[in-house]
Write a protein that holds these residues in place. Structure first.
Motif, PDB file in Angstrom:
ATOM      1  N   LEU A   1       0.907  -1.200  -0.020  1.00  0.00           N
ATOM      2  CA  LEU A   1      -0.004   0.029  -0.076  1.00  0.00           C
ATOM      3  C   LEU A   1       1.002   1.276   0.150  1.00  0.00           C
ATOM      4  N   LYS A   2       2.144   1.186   0.161  1.00  0.00           N
ATOM      5  CA  LYS A   2       3.130   2.296   0.225  1.00  0.00           C
ATOM      6  C   LYS A   2       3.620   2.646  -0.860  1.00  0.00           C
ATOM      7  N   SER A   3       3.703   4.146  -1.304  1.00  0.00           N
ATOM      8  CA  SER A   3       4.348   4.580  -2.284  1.00  0.00           C
ATOM      9  C   SER A   3       5.650   4.767  -1.889  1.00  0.00           C
ATOM     10  N   ASP A   4       6.473   5.167  -2.920  1.00  0.00           N
ATOM     11  CA  ASP A   4       7.946   5.022  -2.653  1.00  0.00           C
ATOM     12  C   ASP A   4       8.171   6.522  -1.689  1.00  0.00           C
ATOM     13  N   ASN A   5       7.395   7.566  -1.717  1.00  0.00           N
ATOM     14  CA  ASN A   5       7.457   8.637  -0.780  1.00  0.00           C
ATOM     15  C   ASN A   5       6.981   8.068   0.555  1.00  0.00           C
TER      16      ASN A   5
ATOM     17  N   GLN B   1     -12.365   6.214   5.297  1.00  0.00           N
ATOM     18  CA  GLN B   1     -12.826   5.152   4.330  1.00  0.00           C
ATOM     19  C   GLN B   1     -11.804   4.797   3.076  1.00  0.00           C
ATOM     20  N   ALA B   2     -11.249   5.668   2.495  1.00  0.00           N
ATOM     21  CA  ALA B   2     -10.258   5.300   1.554  1.00  0.00           C
ATOM     22  C   ALA B   2      -9.373   4.231   1.953  1.00  0.00           C
TER      23      ALA B   2
ATOM     24  N   GLY C   1      -7.431   8.832  10.219  1.00  0.00           N
ATOM     25  CA  GLY C   1      -8.106  10.252   9.793  1.00  0.00           C
ATOM     26  C   GLY C   1      -8.712  10.970  10.807  1.00  0.00           C
ATOM     27  N   GLU C   2      -9.241  12.045  10.661  1.00  0.00           N
ATOM     28  CA  GLU C   2     -10.023  12.643  11.932  1.00  0.00           C
ATOM     29  C   GLU C   2     -11.350  12.363  11.852  1.00  0.00           C
TER      30      GLU C   2
ATOM     31  N   LEU D   1      -7.126  -1.377   2.412  1.00  0.00           N
ATOM     32  CA  LEU D   1      -7.022  -2.717   2.919  1.00  0.00           C
ATOM     33  C   LEU D   1      -7.836  -3.537   2.420  1.00  0.00           C
ATOM     34  N   ARG D   2      -9.120  -3.467   2.273  1.00  0.00           N
ATOM     35  CA  ARG D   2     -10.041  -4.612   1.723  1.00  0.00           C
ATOM     36  C   ARG D   2      -9.441  -5.292   0.288  1.00  0.00           C
TER      37      ARG D   2
END
Length: 388
Positions: free
Chosen positions: A13-17, A74-75, A67-68, A80-81
């Motif tokens: 799920l992680k981008s390079d940044n 939700q994103a 998130g707050e 994850l799903r």
């Protein structure tokens, strides 16, 4: 064979940044002096009303919090799903003391359960009893001390909040986890959890109590709780964790001159945890198991038990659980292998989630923390991507 070193899957799920950012964050939290300084500076900044929101939001908050608001999470829930990992929304606001605050927290938890009931990928709810009940009343009740009339009414209001939360979980077809807290208030929490289990766990597991297995008494408590559930005819739900308050527990025991409730060694805590997993799996016909652990050996033990018992890895009675932002090598590799995995996904306003964030940072800076393992895995993935 499970491969917890498969970093391509772990960080899918992680981008390079994002990977680079995680690397520098875990390098920072590995330094206990810096973490201590950051905790003191954060507390001071809050008292002085300084604008620390941006700094926190772009560092530890993004790593460990979804998130707050629920909607902001939700994103992440959707991502994850896509990779077979469920989410558990955790309203991570702590340290409230007024009836108005307790009611507001209860309402937020109820809203979270209702949201989860209408959105796939969120099979559990969770809450801390100290979010809906006064700490001093939990401590007093745990010590066996009587309430005065005002305290007794406050206690009944707290129990009504808990009942509403569990009722809502049952109504929406979810399970609700009750977090474990400090040992000197845990007796009251266990009692409330037991009452809710007896009421709502008649046909299936709805209410799940959490046991901190670094406590010397928890393995026997687990066995006694299970047998009581069988005698009274309800299903037993247990989430096992190692524990989150070790230094506080030991400091209080030394200060008040009572025996340290925590196992003397990590090996003893590990044995207690693993024995608890074995006990629950041996009685799986009437229990639900949630293994809340960042320990690779304990995760492998449970996966092997599932295989030995010839269970479907998707058997709904057995779940693995990790915190968002930590141990992705466990979560995503277990999910890839077909097992049930749920990530704790905290949410809440930046300033009000600081106690949670500080605990995560301190947890990773301790000698037995995750930062070293996290860093080695991140460095391996950066090298695989050609980022080093």
């Amino acid at each position: 064979m499970l491969d917890f070193n498969d970093t391509k899957t772990a960080f899918i799920l992680k981008s390079d940044n994002q990977l680079r950012k995680a690397y520098w964050l875990f390098r920072l939290v590995a330094n206990s002096s810096l973490v201590g300084l950051g905790r003191r500076a954060s507390n001071l900044a809050i008292k002085l009303g300084l604008p620390i929101r941006t700094v926190v939001k772009q560092t530890v908050y993004d790593q460990f919090v979804g998130g707050e608001t629920i909607e902001e999470c939700q994103a992440i829930i959707d991502k994850l799903r896509e990779h077979g990992v469920s989410a558990l929304l955790d309203f991570a606001v702590e340290g409230k003391e007024t009836e108005a605050d307790f009611n507001a927290t209860k309402d937020e938890i109820v809203e979270t359960i209702q949201y989860a009931g209408d959105h796939p990928g969120i099979p559990f709810g969770v809450f801390k009893v100290t979010g809906i009940a006064p700490f001093d009343l939990l401590e007093r009740h745990s010590a066996g001390l009587p309430f005065n009339e005002i305290e007794a009414r406050a206690w009944e209001r707290a129990k009504m909040r808990m009942e509403e939360i569990c009722y809502t979980a049952n109504k929406y077809g979810l399970r609700i986890m009750i977090d474990a807290e400090e040992s000197w208030i845990q007796k009251a929490i266990d009692e409330m959890a037991r009452e809710m289990m007896e009421r709502f766990n008649r046909d299936r597991v709805v209410v799940i109590n959490t046991l901190q297995m670094y406590r010397k008494d928890r393995l026997q408590f687990l066995k006694d709780s299970y047998h009581e559930a069988r005698e009274k005819g309800y299903f037993y739900g247990a989430k096992l964790v190692r524990g989150a308050y070790m230094e506080k527990e030991r400091d209080r025991a030394a200060d008040k001159k009572y025996p340290d409730p925590i196992h003397a060694t990590k090996a003893d805590s590990d044995k207690s945890y693993d024995d608890g997993i074995r006990f629950l799996m041996d009685h799986l016909d009437t229990v639900l198991v949630v293994a809340g652990s960042h320990n690779e050996e304990s995760a492998r033990l449970l996966a092997e038990k599932v295989d030995e018992m010839k269970l479907d890895p998707k058997d709904d009675r057995v779940w693995f659980s990790q915190l968002y932002g930590m141990s992705d090598n466990l979560s995503f590799n277990l999910a890839k292998a077909g097992y049930n995995v749920v990530k704790y996904l905290p949410f809440g306003p930046v300033a009000e989630t600081l106690p949670y964030l500080i605990r995560r940072a301190e947890e990773n800076s301790s000698a037995s923390g995750q930062s070293g393992r996290e860093l080695s895995l991140i460095k391996k993935e950066m090298k695989r991507r050609g980022l080093d």
